[in-house]
Design an enzyme around this catalytic site. Structure first.
Site, PDB file in Angstrom:
ATOM      1  N   GLY A  11      47.373 -68.356 -24.433  1.00  0.00           N
ATOM      2  CA  GLY A  11      45.761 -67.864 -24.855  1.00  0.00           C
ATOM      3  C   GLY A  11      45.053 -68.606 -23.977  1.00  0.00           C
ATOM      4  N   LEU A  15      38.999 -68.730 -27.580  1.00  0.00           N
ATOM      5  CA  LEU A  15      38.257 -69.691 -28.082  1.00  0.00           C
ATOM      6  C   LEU A  15      38.982 -71.160 -27.882  1.00  0.00           C
ATOM      7  CD1 LEU A  15      35.654 -70.838 -29.641  1.00  0.00           C
ATOM      8  CD2 LEU A  15      36.952 -70.061 -31.598  1.00  0.00           C
ATOM      9  N   TYR A 137      48.016 -61.308 -41.778  1.00  0.00           N
ATOM     10  CA  TYR A 137      47.700 -62.383 -40.996  1.00  0.00           C
ATOM     11  C   TYR A 137      48.423 -63.823 -41.285  1.00  0.00           C
ATOM     12  CZ  TYR A 137      44.742 -65.788 -38.052  1.00  0.00           C
ATOM     13  OH  TYR A 137      44.271 -67.045 -37.156  1.00  0.00           O
ATOM     14  N   ASN A 166      37.924 -72.581 -39.946  1.00  0.00           N
ATOM     15  CA  ASN A 166      37.120 -71.599 -39.130  1.00  0.00           C
ATOM     16  C   ASN A 166      36.693 -72.372 -38.042  1.00  0.00           C
ATOM     17  OD1 ASN A 166      37.389 -70.422 -41.730  1.00  0.00           O
ATOM     18  ND2 ASN A 166      36.087 -69.026 -41.256  1.00  0.00           N
ATOM     19  N   LEU A 167      36.936 -71.930 -36.946  1.00  0.00           N
ATOM     20  CA  LEU A 167      36.389 -72.370 -35.486  1.00  0.00           C
ATOM     21  C   LEU A 167      35.366 -71.707 -34.853  1.00  0.00           C
ATOM     22  CD1 LEU A 167      40.059 -72.863 -34.354  1.00  0.00           C
ATOM     23  CD2 LEU A 167      38.851 -74.571 -35.668  1.00  0.00           C
ATOM     24  N   TRP A 245      27.018 -60.315 -44.678  1.00  0.00           N
ATOM     25  CA  TRP A 245      27.976 -59.523 -45.409  1.00  0.00           C
ATOM     26  C   TRP A 245      28.372 -60.125 -46.668  1.00  0.00           C
ATOM     27  CZ3 TRP A 245      32.452 -58.746 -41.271  1.00  0.00           C
ATOM     28  CH2 TRP A 245      31.802 -57.749 -40.187  1.00  0.00           C
ATOM     29  N   ARG A 252      32.488 -72.008 -46.607  1.00  0.00           N
ATOM     30  CA  ARG A 252      33.427 -72.018 -45.228  1.00  0.00           C
ATOM     31  C   ARG A 252      33.143 -73.379 -44.654  1.00  0.00           C
ATOM     32  NH1 ARG A 252      35.363 -68.416 -47.581  1.00  0.00           N
ATOM     33  NH2 ARG A 252      35.936 -66.352 -46.695  1.00  0.00           N
TER      34      ARG A 252
END
Ligand SMILES: NC(=O)C1=CN([C@@H]2O[C@H](COP(=O)(O)OP(=O)(O)OC[C@H]3O[C@@H](n4cnc5c(N)ncnc54)[C@H](OP(=O)(O)O)[C@@H]3O)[C@@H](O)[C@H]2O)C=CC1
Ligand SMILES: C[C@H]1O[C@H](OP(=O)(O)OP(=O)(O)OC[C@H]2O[C@@H](n3cnc4c(=O)[nH]c(N)nc43)[C@H](O)[C@@H]2O)[C@@H](O)[C@@H](O)C1=O
Length: 362
Positions: A11, A15, A137, A166-167, A245, A252
């Site tokens: 990968g 990111l 997931y 969260n990245l 949203w 977060r």
């Protein structure tokens, strides 16, 4: 892991993978093995077996996965569980079969229960039901942790697991439907500012670099305005309104991807599986949280991005979109006790990612 080790980064264009590649190169690791998904589909067991048998890497960073934001996870539930189980099963199993000395598996903090006590300690894994929007997931990620742990215990392998929060950072996904909140808001608010300034050149160059279905750089001004409305960037009564949203209340925690990569390399250089066991009598929860230990509400995040971008219009909340977990703050004591702490704070990170984004979309 030493400077001559043959290191496979699965990968490496993503990111995190791209940041791991950069970090390893900067630290002088030169024997790096890289394959894109079109060269090697990690869901395909036969291809993966052949690759490992031929290349025999010493070390593996497993940063390849099917990844997306809350709506992508909730919509493509089958893909998220199937792709992730296949990728990690193939890579971990073939690593074992070909004698890989050390492997790092990247999970996610969504492995913790929906109603988890905060901050979330490693030991809270499997203590309650998961958040439904990303359950497939999360189940794949839990299976990955347990695969590493079980192979270590049965076969004596040395596979480590990290659970990032969260990245965000360079090479993130800026798709307006499938990405995570931070890149999505950077792009939506950037487009909102361009629309309020009737800056068609900026709008067209953004669409040229990252097309949105139904519109491209050759579309008319009216077509662009119409399609942006569909993605929550609306011109109404002379003002631009950008959709956020959910309720804006979920909190977060955000970590810069290059800090994440630095933590991954640090852990691979410093630690072996045996040292990650909190209690030698009970070998459980050997994974390590990676985060900053600080969180922010989505509404506050949107306001910070709005200020950085210089957007004058309004933000509005769309409660028909899911909130997801209300809070998922990591307990980073284990990581801090190992001697690693993040460097980039969110305010600087927003500045840097906005600058990176505009440099790419010019
Ligand atoms: N982004 C985030 O906020 C978070 C990410 N994580 C985890 O970190 C890891 C990296 O995520 P991130 O960098 O964001 O993901 P990205 O989507 O940016 O990159 C994922 C990479 O996986 C590769 N890939 C996907 N499917 C396949 C396949 N079938 N065969 C081979 N390669 C494949 C892609 O390769 P190619 O480019 O060649 O197509 C891509 O480079 C993942 O395990 C993710 O679950 C955890 C928590 C938060
Ligand atoms: C990394 C992590 O990422 C996912 O979990 P998530 O944290 O819920 O993901 P998210 O970044 O998409 O949303 C965070 C919050 O933000 C809100 N939100 C507002 N406006 C937009 C918006 O425009 N886009 C998105 N995506 N979200 C928005 C959104 O409604 C939610 O309340 C899982 O894939 C999970 O499996 C995982 O590992």
């Amino acid at each position: 892991m030493n400077k001559d080790s043959k290191i496979y980064i699965a990968g490496h264009r993503g990111l995190v993978g791209s940041a791991i590649l950069k970090s390893l190169q900067e630290k002088g690791y030169q024997n790096l093995l890289l394959r894109t998904s079109s060269e090697l589909d990690l869901r395909d067991s036969a291809q993966v077996a052949e690759f490992f048998a031929k290349e025999k890497p010493d070390v593996v960073f497993l940063a390849a996965a099917k990844v997306g934001g809350i709506v992508a996870n909730n919509t493509y539930r089958g893909t998220f569980i199937y792709d992730n189980l296949m990728i990690q099963n193939n890579v971990i199993h073939e690593s074992y079969r070909s004698g890989v000395q050390k492997l790092l598996f990247l999970g996610s903090t969504c492995i913790y229960p929906k109603e988890c006590p905060q901050p979330m300690k490693e030991e809270y894994l499997l203590t309650g039901p998961l958040e439904y929007t990303n359950e497939p997931y999360a189940i794949a990620k839990i299976a990955g942790i347990k695969l590493c742990e079980s192979y270590n215990l049965q076969y004596g392998t040395n596979y480590l697991s990290v659970m990032p929060t969260n990245l965000y950072g360079p090479n993130d996904n800026f798709d307006l439907e499938k990405s995570h909140v931070l890149p999505a808001l950077i792009r939506k608010i950037h487009l909102g500012k361009a629309l309020e300034n009737a800056d068609w050149e900026t709008l067209r160059s953004d669409l040229k670099n990252l097309p949105i279905e139904g519109v491209d750089q050759n579309s008319t001004d009216a077509e662009i305005t119409g399609i942006l409305e569909k993605y929550g960037v609306k011109l109404k009564d002379g003002q631009v309104h950008v959709e956020i949203w959910g309720s804006g209340r979920p909190r977060r925690e955000f970590l810069w991807s290059e800090d994440m990569a630095d933590a991954c390399v640090f852990i691979m250089e410093q630690l072996d599986f045996a040292q990650t066991c909190p209690d030698s009598d009970e070998i459980r929860n050997t994974h390590i949280n990676i985060g900053t230990g600080k969180d922010i509400s989505i509404a506050e995040l949107a306001e910070q991005i709005k200020a950085e971008v210089g957007f004058q219009g309004s933000l509005y909340f769309n409660s028909s979109k899911p909130d997801g977990t209300l809070r998922k703050l990591t307990d980073v004591n284990k990581l801090h006790n190992l001697g690693w702490k993040h460097v980039k704070e969110l305010e600087q990170g927003i500045r840097d990612i906005y600058s990176w984004y505009t440099s790419q979309s010019r």
